[in-house]
Every structure is written in C-alpha cells, then in structure tokens.
Scaffold this active site. Sequence first.
Site, PDB file in Angstrom:
ATOM      1  N   MET A 114      10.129 -19.950 -22.906  1.00 35.78           N
ATOM      2  CA  MET A 114      11.339 -19.671 -22.115  1.00 35.78           C
ATOM      3  C   MET A 114      12.339 -20.807 -22.228  1.00 35.78           C
ATOM      4  SD  MET A 114      10.907 -16.657 -21.195  1.00 35.78           S
ATOM      5  CE  MET A 114      12.489 -16.587 -20.402  1.00 35.78           C
ATOM      6  N   ASP A 129      32.368 -20.162 -25.241  1.00 33.57           N
ATOM      7  CA  ASP A 129      33.336 -20.758 -24.325  1.00 33.57           C
ATOM      8  C   ASP A 129      34.320 -21.667 -25.044  1.00 33.57           C
ATOM      9  OD1 ASP A 129      34.423 -21.442 -21.687  1.00 33.57           O
ATOM     10  OD2 ASP A 129      33.531 -23.412 -22.076  1.00 33.57           O
TER      11      ASP A 129
END
Length: 160
Positions: A114, A129
């Site tokens: 993870m 972004d």
Amino acid sequence: MSDKLTHFDEQGNAIMVDVGGKPATKREAVAAGIVSMQPETLKRILDDQIEKGDTLNVARLAGIMAAKKTPELIPLCHPLPISSVRIDFHSDTSLGQLEIRATVGVTGVTGVEMEAMTAVSVASLTIYDMCKAVDRTMVIGEIRLLEKRGGKSGDWTRPE
C-alpha cells in the site's frame, strides 16, 4: 490465496489485523502507474520547462512523503518503520507517457504494498497538479503492484 477477509470480524465489523505476534522480516514492494499527456507536455517536463518548477523532483518528494503517510490515508493500514523509498521515472516521448515506479522497503511484520501504491498515486497527482495549466487532458492510470518480496506469503511478481 486465502478467501478469508482478515479486516473484518465474525460480525462483519472492520478491524485492524493484529500482527503483533509475527516476526519482523525484510520486505519490499514495487508499484507503478502511468501519466499520459500530450507529447509536448512530457517534453516540457523532461526539459524542466514547467513554470511551477522541477516537476520530477517535486513529484519524487511527494511520493516519498506519501509512502510515509500511508497509514493516515488508508484505513486499517499499519504504521511501519519504512527503511527506504525510491521513486523512478521512465518516459516514452512518442506516446506522451510517463511511468512512475515506487520501490518501498521495510523490516517489519507486514508488507509495504500500500505504501508503494500510495507513493505512485501521489507522485502522479503531483505531476498533474504541476502541469494542469499546460495540459488538462492528462490521464492518470494503470496504478498497480508489480512485485512484492518477503513475508509469510513469499515473493510475488505480476504476470506479464
């Protein structure tokens, strides 16, 4: 692979798995994802011509930070003493694709899959972004585990 979902008790309530009795072993996970964009956008990234700054190094730092914050972002993930995080980039300028690859290591009682996938996800979002003013057509995709090493279940590599 076990069919038993270990993050739920007998009543179906979410639980954090007790890993306290497991021995600490060396573990590693590698994940990858792809940011697809206009080839000109990728060229600007590679030539360090994005107005917000050095896109790859900012994304690399964001990915490393994200790996360390994974238990704060993903419910039921155990906090781990991560020993290493590496973020690499591979580009295909003809297709306008940038692969982000994260390798995370730990000596611990549970794996870092993870953490590796979170690192890839946040590095990808950071690229978006930083470049969205130049190219809003970018697509983040194919985030996947490539391999994991160590632990009770042993090594695993994604089939080609």
